[in-house]
Structures are given as structure tokens and as C-alpha cells.
Design a protein around this motif. Structure first.
Motif, PDB file in Angstrom:
ATOM      1  N   UNK A  82       0.840  -1.199   0.000  1.00  0.00           N
ATOM      2  CA  UNK A  82       0.000   0.000   0.000  1.00  0.00           C
ATOM      3  C   UNK A  82       0.871   1.243   0.000  1.00  0.00           C
ATOM      4  N   UNK A  83       1.882   1.199   0.887  1.00  0.00           N
ATOM      5  CA  UNK A  83       2.805   2.323   1.006  1.00  0.00           C
ATOM      6  C   UNK A  83       3.516   2.569  -0.323  1.00  0.00           C
ATOM      7  N   UNK A  86       1.243   3.931  -3.035  1.00  0.00           N
ATOM      8  CA  UNK A  86       0.985   5.336  -2.782  1.00  0.00           C
ATOM      9  C   UNK A  86       2.169   6.202  -3.215  1.00  0.00           C
ATOM     10  N   UNK A  87       3.369   5.703  -2.907  1.00  0.00           N
ATOM     11  CA  UNK A  87       4.578   6.434  -3.262  1.00  0.00           C
ATOM     12  C   UNK A  87       4.708   6.556  -4.775  1.00  0.00           C
ATOM     13  N   UNK A  90       2.366   9.072  -6.195  1.00  0.00           N
ATOM     14  CA  UNK A  90       2.846  10.440  -6.053  1.00  0.00           C
ATOM     15  C   UNK A  90       3.900  10.753  -7.107  1.00  0.00           C
ATOM     16  N   UNK A 106      -3.175  11.950  -7.468  1.00  0.00           N
ATOM     17  CA  UNK A 106      -3.213  10.496  -7.360  1.00  0.00           C
ATOM     18  C   UNK A 106      -3.866  10.091  -6.049  1.00  0.00           C
TER      19      UNK A 106
ATOM     20  N   UNK B 163       2.898   9.665   1.630  1.00  0.00           N
ATOM     21  CA  UNK B 163       3.619  10.260   0.510  1.00  0.00           C
ATOM     22  C   UNK B 163       2.811  11.371  -0.142  1.00  0.00           C
ATOM     23  N   UNK B 164       1.512  11.147  -0.220  1.00  0.00           N
ATOM     24  CA  UNK B 164       0.670  12.140  -0.870  1.00  0.00           C
ATOM     25  C   UNK B 164       0.580  13.413  -0.025  1.00  0.00           C
TER      26      UNK B 164
END
Lengths: 590, 389
Positions: A82-83, A86-87, A90, A106, B163-164
Motif C-alpha cells: 500500500x505504502x 501510494x509512493x 505520487x 493520485x 507520501x501524498x
């Protein structure tokens, strides 16, 4: 007696003596040594007589018999993924926004691991889609609806990422347990996302869970080299006791302390360093056995850690301009400032990279490093090939990432057995095995007389062979293993029953003793062979699918069946032949 | 000494129909029983926590249960083990972590009260609550908030800034059940009056994995043994060996079903050993049938099988008897799962001996008769084929 018989006989005597010789380390570790020293191989090495086989060939007691903790940790790869998704999301958004194609935001769906890009203006969608998909090969399109583009990470990439996460977690766990000072720990991968850990002699599962389950701590600490003779003076002032095995060694131009035991080294230096300094150790890897420490060496470092792994945003291994492997570090903004300050003040000094209080390496700072990017060039000490050299860089990158990126682990399974229960189980288990064995031995002697006694001799040898075989494979004796041991003895006697019944039958057909024995063995051979092979098949499948104690059962079963083939066919035949042929006997007692 | 003084001449083949009929009936009953009543799955397969405690003073299971319930542990089963003067008990709980559905809901509310929190979701299987907060939170505050709702917290993990850039991620890991047991039983005591002897704790997903692996192991070994038997003997023997193997495994499974003894990893080991041993027995008889088939050419197979089974009867009884004898020690001194293992093996050895005689051999005969009948039909068919030309 013909020559062939003598050869066979000598072979059996040699095997018997070899078996007994092979059981010497096991005897020492289970009977001679105190239980607190049972798992300490170096103590065993010292105590063993010179003529004995190496200490590593010994039978270990399973955790269920000596007490300890068995754990299976599941690496939470889902959270890590998930991390990561997400990264990446971005990064994709930044990429498109930097190109000024459109404005993109995003959003990650944590349950389905999907990325939704919201594109404005909607008219730029086609261009964005094309550009993103061609640049970010690890994502594929799932759907598109108006200004929304849904992407999913590529399966292969995810699998690789998962594997990496498990490897990272394993590395961290191994180091943490090392810190705990448990001898004979066993950490191994189990399936795709689990790690199995054995901690003999430990009794607190909650403490173990805490130790293994929390995320690692990465720190950068300055090494104090202001007095290069620091450790040499310490040894001069306080000579270390010989038991601690602490010695002074000179590895990198500085005298350092070295010892095979981390605890002994730390114990020795306790109270002998200035207030604001601390001694940390580095593991000197065993070149033969990976992930095992040959010895530990000391570093004098500053107590304060100005920079921790929280400031690190990434680490990667690559090959540098001079064709040397290197590790590239990236810090976040605050970390970059701190790192610059630190390196400026420390030019010419060494900086220790510390993970969970273990020094991983201590590279020298050549110049002030700004911009939040640092490079660690790997020295070639110890690496035999370029691959191994590069491998070291990759390991370091992994270590740094492990400290920086949390790949959470959760407990899948914990089994703890207290030491007193273990002792009780050994007592009951051995008693049960002894009673079963005695019953079989007595029965055979009464029912078959002399050939029964021969079978009994073979059976005892079989028992010794099983133990020696388990010691040779450095296998673990578990409670189900004891059951397997008993069962195998039953099956071994089975074979002799088959042979003896066959001999009786042949005798009843009016054959001579000699012919009856020969035919009895020949005819029974394939029956016994088939019977053993089928049970072996089940044993092997159990071995490859089972874990922990059940695996111990399978090992015992397999070793036992192999030993039984030898003792019940070869050994008994040689002895029986002696009585029938050698004395020219006309009768055989079955 | 001889176990059978005279050569027996029992008509085993003649009684094959009632034997096969009864066996089939019992097997079907066991399968239905497994489907409806089910095994008493141990913590290995069902997931959950088992704690073994030994008290330093005389007490009873009812007392221990009452103390646990007073301490807030409701769904716990207490069972005495060993001799009663040992004061040792097994405590079983369904959950692995302290996080319950109800507890998770309460914890969610508590977490939402901490600030601008979103994306709260509870991972019940791992006992974890994940959430994202708009502002950084202190781990201690999160822990306190969750613990105030009654769920013990082992750790609050700070997963860092998202991160977002729209929040900070946290993970709350609930404490294990074992902790709760010690807390409940030790409540109000300076020093616990019990010793913790064993803790087994298996997550539900791991349990499921272990169960699937066990079943797969059984199937693989049956298949591998079938191939070996087909390769070593005539193919006619394969199905007989397989069916008697399946028969034995079902019967031993029936033991676990009827006795409702705990079904765990060791039980799977017992079943697998039975698979190996069952064929062992069958092979001894097949071997002789094959030998006698060559010796008595011309005699009908039924008669040959009868001779072979009778000739080997003494050794069939003896080999099984000796293996069973070796288990006696385990049956007398074995405790817990080892006793179950020995008992299952004993059942397996008895059933295996029976099935070798009454199931494996008749099936070979039946297959042989069918093959013969098919051959005959085939020949007849060839004769009666109308000419087309």
C-alpha cells in the motif's frame, strides 16, 4: 566361513563402532554437560575429548523437549505494498505535473491496491494515459471513466517487492535476535510471506513477540578515533580473563577488541569507557556459513545519535564510476541538513551505520556531503568475487532500507514450552520408548528363540544407528520424533518376523536349515523392500510439508527406515549365516 | 513357539461381500459424520490460543474457569490434564489477539476522537487497526485511547507521513490472548500461584494454511504410493492398494471423529504414517498372491488368493502384533497428543491388517473378474459383428 562373509562381518563391526563413536558428542551434550550449557556449541567443543567427532554432529533436543519458543512471523506485505503504491502514485503525479501536460492528483485504494489518477483538463487524458503507461512499466490500466484513470501495479513487480520485503524483515529479525544473545537460534523463510524462528531456552512469548515484531532502528553515529590506542590501553590496564576470549586485534590500522561472544565483549568493556561514549560491536561474517558471525569486534562511538533512519528516504546499490559497488542514500529535507552538518564537522572521521545497536559498517567521511544524497563506496575487504562484492553493497542497501521502511511483521504462530514441562516430556518419552522396546525384545526372544535374539541384537544396533543418523544430519529430536523412533523399531522387527516366518515355512517344506535360511532371506527381501519404500514415501512427503515437531517425526521415520533396511536384512543375515553355515548346523531355531 | 499351530484354511474370499458391504457402510457413516459433526480441531487448524498452566496448590477446572470469568475472560474452556494431583490445566480460547469485532468498533470510535482521523480499518485476522491522521499523534496517546476501550495494545506503530502529504499513518497492534489470561488469573495476587508451562498461539490464516497443507500431503503420498505399487506390481493391484489405503485413513479419521480427541498436526502425521503402513501390510499379501499365481497356474484366482492369505496369516498377525506391541509404552506413558498418536496408530494397524485381507485382495479378484468378463464380451462381440461388405 568364506571370505565374503568375513568382509560383511568386518563391515558390520566397523559400522557399529563408528555409530558409537558418532554418538559421543550427543552423549556429552545431553548427559555430561549441564542443561544451561546444552545449546552452547563452544562449551561442547572444549569439553569433547580430542578423538571425538566434531561438536556440530550432535542430536539437538527439539523446543518441545527442552523448552523454548517457536514462532512464525507473517510479513505484512500488504501494508508495505500500500505504502509503495501510494509512493509510486505520487511519483506519477509529479512526473505528469512536471511535464505540464495536465494537472494530476493520485489517490490510492488501500484495499484493492489500485491507483486513481484524476486528470484536469479531461481533454489531456489520452496524452497522459499514453505517457504514463509508457514511462511507468510497472503499472497497467484497469479502467478509465471521464477524468479518472485507474491503474494497478504489475503482478511480477508486486511479487518481487513482496519477496524483498520478506528478505528485509528476515535480516532485521536475525539481527535483533542476535542482540538478545540467544545461542542456536534458527531463522528461516517459510512459504512466501512467513518467517520461522526458533528460540531454545526462552520462556516469555510476549517479550519475544515484542522483540521480533517491532520495527528496526537505524542510526548514524560518529566513531571516536581521537585516541587510536584506546582499546590497546584498556587491555593493558585491565587484562581480560581468558574465559571471555576477548583479544586485541589490528584490523584497520586501529587496535580493536575481538571476541567470539558479543556478550563477553560488552561485559568486559562495561564501565571502562567515558560517560558520553559507548562500545558497539560489528559482526565479522563467517565466510563459510552465511548469516553467521565468526566473531565480533568493537567500536568506540559517540553515545548521541544525531541522525536516525527516519530521515532516510531511500537506499539503492549500484556500480560507480570506478567500477566499484556503492550504496546511494537519499535523505529527506531535514535529514539532508543534519547530514551535511554532521559530515562537515566529521571530515576524516568514520561514521558508523548502526542497525539495532549492531555496527553494520563504518565508512570514512572524505568530504562534506550536501544535497541530501550520499554515497557509500564499498571496500573490497574479504569479498572474493565481484558478485560477492556487489552482493555486500546490496545487503547494506537492504539493511538501510529495512531501518528506513517499515515492513510490519505480525505474529502468525507462537508455541512456547516451559523447561520443566520439557524435562517431564523427555522422561515420559524415554520411558515409553524403553517399555515398547523391551516388550518387543522379550517377545522376539521368546517366540523365535535364537533367531529372535539375533533380531534383538540387530534392533539395538538399529536404535543406535537412528540416533547416530539424526546426529549426523544435525536433526532435532522432538516428542513426535520419539514416537517415530518407537514406531520404526516396530517396523524394523516386522522385517525380521517376515524373514523368520518365511524360514519356518521353507523348513516345513522339508528344506535343509541352510537352504531354508538362504531362501527365507531371498524371498522376503523384496517384500521388505517394498514395504519400507512405501512408508518412506509417506515419510518424505511429511518431511517436505511438515514444520517443527512434525518434521522431527518425519526425519526420525526416514532415518529409521533406512537403518532398518540395513540391520534387519544385512546384519541378521550375517549372524544367522554364522550359526547355520559356520557350525554346519542341521537345524535352525526359529 | 507358533502362533497358529495348524495351517489355517479360512475362506476369506467367500466372506468378501459382507466385509466390503460393512466397510463401505462404516466409511460412508464416517464421511457423513465428518461433514456434519466435524473434528474437534486443535489450535493448529482452528487458530486460537492454548495456554497450559500448573497451579502450585490443589484446584479444579471449575475453579480456574470461574477465576478466568471473573477476570473478564468469558469464552474460555478449561480442561485438566495429567493426574489430578498435578493441578495442570489447558485453557483454550478462540481468539488469537484481544481484538474482537465489538472491541474494534469501540476502538475505532476512540481513535476518531483523537483528531482528524480517516481510513480507519480493522484487520481482524492480524489484530491490527490501521488509520490515517491529518496531524501527527503521539503513540502513547493512541495506546491510551484504545486501551481505555478494553483492548490491550502491544504496540502503536508510526508508519510515517503519507507520501501524498495528506496525513500520517499509524498501526495499532493488539496484545495477545495469553497476556489477557495471565492478567485475568493473576488479578489481585501479589505473585501468580501458577506456572505457565506452554503457550500455543496460531493465527487463523496460518491455521487454514496448515490444514490445506496437511490434506495436500495426504493426497500426494497416496498418489506417489499408488504409482510405486503399480510400477512394482501388476496394475491390477494398484486400485486394491489405493482403496484399502483410503479405507484405513477414513477409519482412523473416524477414530478422531468418534472420540472427539483433538485433531492437530500430529494427527496428520499419524494419518500419513498409516498411509505408508497400510500399504506395507497389503504388499506382504500381494507379494504372496503374485508368487502363488505363478506357482498354481490354472487354479482360479479366488482360490489362489485364499491360499496366499491363509499361508501368510501367521505373519500378517505377527507383524502387526509386533508393531502394535512397540506402541504399548507410548499408550501407557504418553500424554496428550503423543497418546493420541499412538492410539491412532494402533487403530490404523488393526484396520490396516483387516483391510489387507478383506478389502485389498477381494478388489483385486473383482477387477480380475471384470477384466475377464470384458474380454469375453469383447470376443463375443467380435464374433457377432455383422458383416457389412
Amino acid at each position: 566361513m568364506d571370505r565374503g562373509w568375513w568382509w560383511k562381518f568386518s563391515f558390520i563391526v566397523a559400522v557399529t563402532l563408528g555409530t558409537i563413536w558418532f554418538l559421543v558428542p550427543t552423549y556429552y551434550s545431553l548427559v555430561v554437560l549441564d542443561r544451561s550449557e546444552r545449546n552452547n556449541i563452544s562449551v561442547l567443543e572444549q569439553r569433547l575429548p580430542k578423538w571425538a567427532p566434531p561438536a556440530k554432529y550432535r542430536l539437538n533436543l527439539g523446543l518441545d523437549l527442552q523448552g523454548g519458543i517457536h514462532m512464525v512471523m507473517r510479513v505484512d506485505t500488504k501494508t508495505a505494498l500500500q505504502k509503495r503504491t501510494e509512493r509510486r502514485g505520487q511519483q506519477i503525479a509529479n512526473f505528469v505535473n512536471d511535464k505540464k501536460l495536465a494537472t494530476v492528483t493520485a489517490d490510492t485504494d488501500p484495499e484493492r491496491l489500485q491507483l486513481t489518477l484524476t486528470v484536469s483538463p479531461e481533454s489531456a487524458m489520452d496524452a497522459v494515459e499514453k505517457d504514463v503507461l509508457s514511462t511507468f512499466g510497472d503499472f497497467s490500466k484497469v479502467g478509465r471513466n471521464g477524468d479518472k484513470l485507474v491503474l494497478a501495479p504489475d503482478e511480477g513487480q508486486m511479487t518481487r517487492f513482496r519477496e524483498e520485503a520478506v528478505d528485509q524483515a528476515m535480516l532485521v529479525i536475525r539481527r535483533r535476535i542476535d542482540k538478545w544473545g540467544v545461542a542456536e537460534v534458527d531463522v528461516r523463510k517459510l512459504g512466501t510471506d512467513s518467517i520461522q524462528i526458533s528460540l531454545p531456552g526462552r520462556s516469555n512469548p510476549e517479550q519475544a513477540k515484542e522483540l521480533v515484531g517491532t520495527t528496526a532502528q537505524l542510526e548514524f553515529r560518529m566513531v571516536d578515533d581521537s585516541n587510536p590506542q584506546f582499546f590497546a590501553e584498556m587491555v593493558k590496564q585491565h587484562p581480560p580473563s581468558p574465559e571471555s576470549k576477548v583479544t586485541l586485534s589490528d584490523t584497520e590500522g586501529f587496535p580493536q577488541l575481538s571476541s567470539p561472544s558479543r556478550e563477553a565483549l560488552l561485559e568486559y568493556t562495561k564501565g571502562k569507557v567515558p560517560e558520553n561514549r559507548q562500545v558497539l560491536t560489528e559482526c565479522v561474517a563467517n565466510p563459510v556459513k552465511k548469516n553467521d558471525c565468526l566473531s565480533y569486534r568493537s567500536y568506540l562511538v559517540e553515545k548521541e545519535s544525531p541522525l536516525t533512519g527516519e530521515s532516510l528516504s531511500g537506499a539503492d546499490a549500484s556500480i560507480g564510476q570506478m567500477n566499484e559497488p556503492e550504496v546511494n542514500l537519499a535523505f529527506d529535507a531535514a535529514g539532508a541538513r543534519e547530514f551535511e552538518k554532521l559530515t562537515e564537522a566529521g571530515v576524516g572521521r568514520r561514521m558508523a551505520i548502526v542497525l539495532d545497536d549492531n555496527v553494520h559498517s563504518a565508512p570514512r567521511i572524505n568530504e562534506k556531503i550536501g544535497g541530501g544524497r550520499a554515497r557509500i563506496t564499498m571496500g573490497r575487504a574479504g569479498a572474493r568475487s565481484f558478485e560477492e562484492w556487489l552482493g555486500e553493497a546490496q545487503t547494506l542497501a537492504l539493511v538501510l532500507k529495512a531501518g528506513a521502511l517499515p515492513a510490519p511483521v505480525t505474529v502468525g504462530e507462537i508455541r512456547q514450552v516451559g523447561a520443566t514441562l520439557g524435562d517431564e516430556l523427555i522422561k515420559k518419552g524415554s520411558l515409553a520408548a524403553a517399555v515398547g522396546l523391551a516388550l518387543v525384545v522379550v517377545f522376539m526372544a521368546i517366540y523365535y528363540r535364537k533367531t529372535g535374539l539375533i533380531a534383538d541384537v540387530a534392533l539395538l544396533l538399529n536404535g543406535l544407528l537412528i540416533l547416530a543418523g539424526l546426529a549426523f544430519f544435525n536433526a532435532t529430536l522432538t516428542l513426535p520424533g520419539i514416537a517415530g523412533f518407537v514406531l520404526t523399531l516396530g517396523i524394523a522387527v516386522d522385517a525380521n518376523v517376515l524373514i523368520n516366518e518365511r524360514i519356518r515355512e521353507e523348513l516345513s517344506h522339508g528344506k535343509s536349515a541352510r537352504a531354508a535360511v538362504d531362501q527365507g532371506y531371498d524371498r522376503a527381501f523384496w517384500t521388505i523392500f517394498d514395504a519400507h519404500v512405501t512408508t518412506l514415501i509417506a515419510g518424505f512427503i511429511l518431511f517436505f510439508t511438515g514444520t517443527g515437531p512434525v518434521r522431527g517425526f518425519a526425519t526420525t521415520l526416514i532415518v529409521g527406515l533406512l537403518a532398518s533396511l540395513f540391520t534387519s536384512i544385512v546384519v541378521t543375515r550375517v549372524i544367522t549365516t554364522y550359526f547355520v553355515h559356520g557350525r554346519n548346523a542341521q537345524t535352525v531355531s526359529v | 513357539m507358533q502362533i497358529l499351530k495348524h495351517k489355517t484354511n479360512i475362506d476369506f474370499i467367500g466372506k468378501r461381500k459382507p466385509a466390503v458391504f460393512i466397510s463401505t457402510l462404516v466409511n460412508l457413516a464416517i464421511i457423513v459424520g465428518i461433514a456434519t459433526v466435524g473434528f474437534n480441531f486443535g489450535v493448529d487448524f482452528a487458530g486460537g490460543t492454548v495456554v497450559e498452566l500448573k497451579f502450585n496448590h490443589p484446584t479444579t477446572a471449575a475453579d480456574v474457569r470461574e477465576r478466568a470469568q471473573k477476570g473478564g475472560l468469558h469464552d474460555v474452556s478449561v480442561q485438566g490434564i495429567g493426574a489430578s494431583e498435578e493441578n495442570a490445566f489447558l485453557l483454550r480460547m478462540g481468539g488469537v489477539t484481544q481484538l474482537t469485532e465489538e472491541g474494534a468498533e469501540k476502538a475505532k470510535v476512540a481513535i476518531q476522537g483523537l483528531g482528524q482521523v480517516r481510513n480507519v480499518y480493522a484487520d481482524m485476522a492480524n489484530g491490527i487497526i490501521n488509520f490515517r491522521s491529518a496531524t501527527p499523534l503521539s503513540a502513547a496517546a493512541v495506546k491510551q485511547a484504545v486501551e481505555s476501550t478494553g483492548t490491550g495494545v502491544q504496540e502503536v506503530r508510526d508508519l510515517g507521513a503519507s507520501q501524498a502529504g495528506n496525513g500520517f499513518d499509524y498501526q495499532v497492534v493488539a496484545s495477545g490472548m495469553a497476556d489477557k489470561v495471565f492478567a485475568a488469573l493473576g488479578a489481585g495476587l501479589d505473585k501468580p500461584d501458577f506456572e505457565q508451562r506452554r503457550v500455543d498461539y496460531v493465527g487463523p490464516q496460518v491455521g487454514k494454511q496448515l490444514r490445506n497443507r496437511g490434506v495436500m500431503a495426504l493426497l500426494y503420498s497416496m498418489f506417489a504410493i499408488l504409482i510405486y505399487v503399480a510400477f512394482r506390481f501388476d496394475f491390477k493391484f494398484g486400485p486394491g492398494a489405493l482403496l484399502s489405503m483410503v479405507h484405513d485413513v477414513i477409519m482412523v479419521a473416524g477414530y478422531f471423529l468418534v472420540s472427539q480427541r483433538e485433531f492437530n498436526l500430529t494427527s496428520i502425521a499419524a494419518l500419513l504414517t498409516i498411509v505408508g503402513y497400510s500399504v506395507n501390510d497389503t504388499i506382504v499379501i500381494y507379494d504372496r498372491i503374485r508368487e502363488d499365481m505363478a506357482k498354481y497356474k490354472g487354479k482360479p484366482l479366488a482360490e489362489v488368493i485364499n491360499i496366499a492369505v491363509n499361508d501368510t496369516l501367521a505373519r500378517t498377525i505377527l507383524t502387526s502384533g509386533v508393531t502394535a506391541l512397540s506402541l504399548v509404552g507410548l499408550l501407557i506413558f504418553g500424554v496428550g497428543e503423543i497418546w493420541d498418536f499412538a492410539m491412532a496408530m494402533l487403530v490404523g494397524i488393526i484396520v490396516g491388517t483387516y483391510s489387507s485381507v478383506y478389502i485389498a485382495s477381494p478388489l483385486t479378484l473383482w477387477l480380475d473378474e471384470r477384466a475377464a468378463a470384458r474380454d469375453a464380451r469383447h470376443h463375443d462381440g467380435a464374433k457377432q459383428q455383422p458383416k457389412v461388405a
